[in-house]
Design a protein around this motif. Structure first.
Motif, PDB file in Angstrom:
ATOM      1  N   GLY A  37       0.817  -1.207   0.000  1.00  0.00           N
ATOM      2  CA  GLY A  37       0.000   0.000   0.000  1.00  0.00           C
ATOM      3  C   GLY A  37       0.851   1.257   0.000  1.00  0.00           C
ATOM      4  O   GLY A  37       0.570   2.218  -0.735  1.00  0.00           O
ATOM      5  N   ALA A  38       1.910   1.270   0.809  1.00  0.00           N
ATOM      6  CA  ALA A  38       2.795   2.427   0.871  1.00  0.00           C
ATOM      7  C   ALA A  38       3.504   2.648  -0.472  1.00  0.00           C
ATOM      8  O   ALA A  38       3.643   3.785  -0.938  1.00  0.00           O
ATOM      9  CB  ALA A  38       3.818   2.239   1.984  1.00  0.00           C
ATOM     10  N   LYS A  39       3.955   1.558  -1.098  1.00  0.00           N
ATOM     11  CA  LYS A  39       4.633   1.664  -2.389  1.00  0.00           C
ATOM     12  C   LYS A  39       3.699   2.185  -3.469  1.00  0.00           C
ATOM     13  O   LYS A  39       4.079   3.031  -4.292  1.00  0.00           O
ATOM     14  CB  LYS A  39       5.187   0.286  -2.785  1.00  0.00           C
ATOM     15  N   LEU A  40       2.471   1.705  -3.468  1.00  0.00           N
ATOM     16  CA  LEU A  40       1.504   2.170  -4.455  1.00  0.00           C
ATOM     17  C   LEU A  40       1.201   3.651  -4.267  1.00  0.00           C
ATOM     18  O   LEU A  40       1.126   4.413  -5.242  1.00  0.00           O
ATOM     19  CB  LEU A  40       0.216   1.350  -4.352  1.00  0.00           C
ATOM     20  N   PHE A  41       1.019   4.068  -3.013  1.00  0.00           N
ATOM     21  CA  PHE A  41       0.725   5.483  -2.753  1.00  0.00           C
ATOM     22  C   PHE A  41       1.898   6.363  -3.179  1.00  0.00           C
ATOM     23  O   PHE A  41       1.703   7.476  -3.689  1.00  0.00           O
ATOM     24  CB  PHE A  41       0.393   5.697  -1.272  1.00  0.00           C
ATOM     25  N   ASP A  42       3.106   5.875  -2.972  1.00  0.00           N
ATOM     26  CA  ASP A  42       4.286   6.605  -3.430  1.00  0.00           C
ATOM     27  C   ASP A  42       4.255   6.763  -4.950  1.00  0.00           C
ATOM     28  O   ASP A  42       4.582   7.828  -5.481  1.00  0.00           O
ATOM     29  CB  ASP A  42       5.542   5.850  -2.993  1.00  0.00           C
ATOM     30  N   CYS A  43       3.832   5.712  -5.629  1.00  0.00           N
ATOM     31  CA  CYS A  43       3.710   5.755  -7.092  1.00  0.00           C
ATOM     32  C   CYS A  43       2.653   6.761  -7.521  1.00  0.00           C
ATOM     33  O   CYS A  43       2.855   7.533  -8.462  1.00  0.00           O
ATOM     34  CB  CYS A  43       3.384   4.357  -7.607  1.00  0.00           C
ATOM     35  N   PHE A  44       1.509   6.783  -6.822  1.00  0.00           N
ATOM     36  CA  PHE A  44       0.435   7.724  -7.161  1.00  0.00           C
ATOM     37  C   PHE A  44       0.919   9.162  -6.990  1.00  0.00           C
ATOM     38  O   PHE A  44       0.655  10.022  -7.841  1.00  0.00           O
ATOM     39  CB  PHE A  44      -0.784   7.502  -6.264  1.00  0.00           C
ATOM     40  N   CYS A  45       1.604   9.430  -5.889  1.00  0.00           N
ATOM     41  CA  CYS A  45       2.069  10.785  -5.611  1.00  0.00           C
ATOM     42  C   CYS A  45       3.083  11.250  -6.653  1.00  0.00           C
ATOM     43  O   CYS A  45       3.038  12.399  -7.115  1.00  0.00           O
ATOM     44  CB  CYS A  45       2.667  10.856  -4.207  1.00  0.00           C
ATOM     45  N   LYS A  46       4.010  10.367  -7.037  1.00  0.00           N
ATOM     46  CA  LYS A  46       4.995  10.732  -8.053  1.00  0.00           C
ATOM     47  C   LYS A  46       4.321  10.970  -9.396  1.00  0.00           C
ATOM     48  O   LYS A  46       4.663  11.907 -10.119  1.00  0.00           O
ATOM     49  CB  LYS A  46       6.035   9.620  -8.176  1.00  0.00           C
ATOM     50  N   ARG A  47       3.373  10.120  -9.714  1.00  0.00           N
ATOM     51  CA  ARG A  47       2.680  10.241 -11.001  1.00  0.00           C
ATOM     52  C   ARG A  47       1.904  11.556 -11.107  1.00  0.00           C
ATOM     53  O   ARG A  47       1.807  12.146 -12.180  1.00  0.00           O
ATOM     54  CB  ARG A  47       1.715   9.061 -11.173  1.00  0.00           C
ATOM     55  N   GLU A  48       1.386  12.031  -9.954  1.00  0.00           N
ATOM     56  CA  GLU A  48       0.540  13.225  -9.965  1.00  0.00           C
ATOM     57  C   GLU A  48       1.262  14.459  -9.466  1.00  0.00           C
ATOM     58  O   GLU A  48       0.645  15.498  -9.237  1.00  0.00           O
ATOM     59  CB  GLU A  48      -0.724  12.954  -9.140  1.00  0.00           C
ATOM     60  N   GLY A  49       2.590  14.345  -9.292  1.00  0.00           N
ATOM     61  CA  GLY A  49       3.385  15.522  -8.965  1.00  0.00           C
ATOM     62  C   GLY A  49       3.231  16.032  -7.557  1.00  0.00           C
ATOM     63  O   GLY A  49       3.436  17.235  -7.312  1.00  0.00           O
ATOM     64  N   LEU A  50       2.899  15.168  -6.605  1.00  0.00           N
ATOM     65  CA  LEU A  50       2.745  15.595  -5.217  1.00  0.00           C
ATOM     66  C   LEU A  50       4.067  15.466  -4.469  1.00  0.00           C
ATOM     67  O   LEU A  50       4.891  14.603  -4.802  1.00  0.00           O
ATOM     68  CB  LEU A  50       1.673  14.755  -4.529  1.00  0.00           C
ATOM     69  N   PRO A  51       4.289  16.292  -3.439  1.00  0.00           N
ATOM     70  CA  PRO A  51       5.561  16.225  -2.710  1.00  0.00           C
ATOM     71  C   PRO A  51       5.744  14.900  -1.988  1.00  0.00           C
ATOM     72  O   PRO A  51       4.781  14.205  -1.650  1.00  0.00           O
ATOM     73  CB  PRO A  51       5.454  17.390  -1.711  1.00  0.00           C
ATOM     74  N   GLU A  52       7.000  14.569  -1.727  1.00  0.00           N
ATOM     75  CA  GLU A  52       7.340  13.285  -1.120  1.00  0.00           C
ATOM     76  C   GLU A  52       6.739  13.115   0.271  1.00  0.00           C
ATOM     77  O   GLU A  52       6.411  12.005   0.685  1.00  0.00           O
ATOM     78  CB  GLU A  52       8.865  13.163  -1.042  1.00  0.00           C
ATOM     79  N   LYS A  53       6.550  14.218   0.999  1.00  0.00           N
ATOM     80  CA  LYS A  53       6.028  14.126   2.357  1.00  0.00           C
ATOM     81  C   LYS A  53       4.606  13.556   2.392  1.00  0.00           C
ATOM     82  O   LYS A  53       4.182  12.987   3.391  1.00  0.00           O
ATOM     83  CB  LYS A  53       6.038  15.491   3.029  1.00  0.00           C
ATOM     84  N   VAL A  54       3.869  13.706   1.279  1.00  0.00           N
ATOM     85  CA  VAL A  54       2.507  13.171   1.224  1.00  0.00           C
ATOM     86  C   VAL A  54       2.544  11.654   1.285  1.00  0.00           C
ATOM     87  O   VAL A  54       1.819  11.025   2.061  1.00  0.00           O
ATOM     88  CB  VAL A  54       1.785  13.649  -0.053  1.00  0.00           C
ATOM     89  N   SER A  55       3.388  11.030   0.464  1.00  0.00           N
ATOM     90  CA  SER A  55       3.458   9.571   0.467  1.00  0.00           C
ATOM     91  C   SER A  55       4.057   9.037   1.762  1.00  0.00           C
ATOM     92  O   SER A  55       3.740   7.929   2.191  1.00  0.00           O
ATOM     93  CB  SER A  55       4.281   9.071  -0.729  1.00  0.00           C
ATOM     94  N   GLU A  56       4.921   9.827   2.409  1.00  0.00           N
ATOM     95  CA  GLU A  56       5.495   9.399   3.686  1.00  0.00           C
ATOM     96  C   GLU A  56       4.444   9.393   4.793  1.00  0.00           C
ATOM     97  O   GLU A  56       4.412   8.494   5.632  1.00  0.00           O
ATOM     98  CB  GLU A  56       6.654  10.320   4.069  1.00  0.00           C
ATOM     99  N   SER A  57       3.567  10.373   4.797  1.00  0.00           N
ATOM    100  CA  SER A  57       2.581  10.476   5.875  1.00  0.00           C
ATOM    101  C   SER A  57       1.481   9.430   5.760  1.00  0.00           C
ATOM    102  O   SER A  57       0.900   9.027   6.767  1.00  0.00           O
ATOM    103  CB  SER A  57       1.965  11.886   5.914  1.00  0.00           C
ATOM    104  N   ILE A  58       1.186   8.953   4.551  1.00  0.00           N
ATOM    105  CA  ILE A  58       0.136   7.940   4.422  1.00  0.00           C
ATOM    106  C   ILE A  58       0.558   6.644   5.102  1.00  0.00           C
ATOM    107  O   ILE A  58      -0.269   5.905   5.625  1.00  0.00           O
ATOM    108  CB  ILE A  58      -0.209   7.664   2.937  1.00  0.00           C
ATOM    109  N   PHE A  59       1.855   6.370   5.139  1.00  0.00           N
ATOM    110  CA  PHE A  59       2.330   5.155   5.800  1.00  0.00           C
ATOM    111  C   PHE A  59       1.977   5.191   7.288  1.00  0.00           C
ATOM    112  O   PHE A  59       1.518   4.203   7.859  1.00  0.00           O
ATOM    113  CB  PHE A  59       3.831   5.007   5.617  1.00  0.00           C
ATOM    114  N   ILE A  60       2.163   6.368   7.906  1.00  0.00           N
ATOM    115  CA  ILE A  60       1.876   6.497   9.332  1.00  0.00           C
ATOM    116  C   ILE A  60       0.379   6.447   9.582  1.00  0.00           C
ATOM    117  O   ILE A  60      -0.120   5.640  10.377  1.00  0.00           O
ATOM    118  CB  ILE A  60       2.471   7.809   9.880  1.00  0.00           C
ATOM    119  N   TYR A  61      -0.372   7.314   8.910  1.00  0.00           N
ATOM    120  CA  TYR A  61      -1.813   7.384   9.136  1.00  0.00           C
ATOM    121  C   TYR A  61      -2.508   6.090   8.720  1.00  0.00           C
ATOM    122  O   TYR A  61      -3.375   5.575   9.435  1.00  0.00           O
ATOM    123  CB  TYR A  61      -2.410   8.565   8.353  1.00  0.00           C
ATOM    124  N   GLY A  62      -2.142   5.561   7.565  1.00  0.00           N
ATOM    125  CA  GLY A  62      -2.808   4.366   7.065  1.00  0.00           C
ATOM    126  C   GLY A  62      -2.504   3.132   7.890  1.00  0.00           C
ATOM    127  O   GLY A  62      -3.401   2.341   8.217  1.00  0.00           O
TER     128      GLY A  62
END
Length: 288
Positions: A37-62
């Protein structure tokens, strides 16, 4: 081991041991589900141009929301009185098992709301994308149930029936009859849901064009699967005996209704006009 007309399942659920601590395949499958799940979210964020901190925080919250929700869901839905008598076992009894997928879903919804607020993202953005991760994660968890020889089905004469010889429940209620390997049925359906959602996200860009539809389709794929397969599952708790619908089915109905609503909502609203970006173009855009 394959025999004529059935499969004897004698799989050791312990991956390895450290002293008296057993590390089970079930726990490993949960870890793989979270990492996927964390790897996929990282892929989504990179694909859509979102900062790295977004994909990092989903790991904690999720992660926290899913595990806490799964544990509390089991305690609330399946063993309420026991945990009211001894509430400390909610924590101390964690190693003995007891995680509920419906509780995990509720916890994840709450965690995603907090995640979306922190990162100033639309809640529906998070919901659409998390369902892709839920598909593959659910398949991992059901394989964990298979390794644990638990949550299987009723007796069957089908050639792929399993004999769960390490299960006290199977030995007590079904031996020597084979039973449905419902863990495999669910895992395959969840993988199919995952594949469909990946195609809709990466191939059709549906998450950006029609927000909410991926979330709705994911809910239907996960919880309709759960609802129908429950008809050939054994009950998880004694109090479910004699029920027309078991606890898992009753808990699935609200999610199925929500999924139908989200699909209708996504279809009925005008399509959002977006410019498709490839992953490479998105990364290039970020570097400018």
């Amino acid at each position: 081991m394959m025999r004529f007309f059935y499969i004897v399942w004698n799989f050791d659920p312990v991956f390895f041991s450290i002293g008296s601590l057993d590390i089970r395949y079930y726990g490993v499958m949960w870890v793989l589900a979270i990492l996927a799940g964390a790897k996929l979210f990282d892929c989504f964020c990179k694909r859509e141009g979102l900062p790295e901190k977004v994909s990092e925080s989903i790991f904690i919250y999720g992660t926290l929301a899913t595990i806490i929700g799964a544990r509390l869901g089991h305690c609330l839905f399946y063993d309420t009185m026991e945990y009211l008598r001894e509430p400390w076992t909610i924590i101390t009894g964690f190693r003995d098992g007891g995680l509920a997928s419906h509780g995990a879903a509720i916890g994840l919804l709450i965690g995603l709301w907090l995640f979306s607020r922190k990162n100033k993202l639309p809640y529906i953005w998070s919901l659409d994308r998390i369902m892709i991760a839920v598909g593959i994660g659910g398949a991992f968890v059901r394989l964990g149930n298979l390794f644990n020889s638990e949550i299987f089905g009723t007796a069957t004469s089908l050639p792929w029936g399993f004999e769960f010889v390490r299960s006290a429940k199977w030995l007590r209620e079904f031996a020597p009859a084979a039973v449905h390997p419902t863990q495999i049925y669910e895992a395959l359906c969840y993988l199919a849901t995952f594949a469909l959602l990946c195609w809709l996200y990466f191939g059709r860009d549906l998450a950006r064009r029609r927000p909410g539809i991926l979330f709705g389709i994911g809910l239907e794929g996960i919880f309709l699967t759960r609802f129908f397969i429950e008809f050939i599952k054994t009950e998880q708790e004694a109090f479910e005996k004699g029920w027309v619908l078991d606890m898992g089915q009753w808990l699935s109905i609200p999610f199925i209704i929500l999924g139908i609503y989200m699909i209708w909502r996504g279809v009925s609203k005008p399509e959002v006009q977006v410019q498709a970006l490839s992953a490479a173009e998105t990364v290039k855009k970020k570097k400018r």
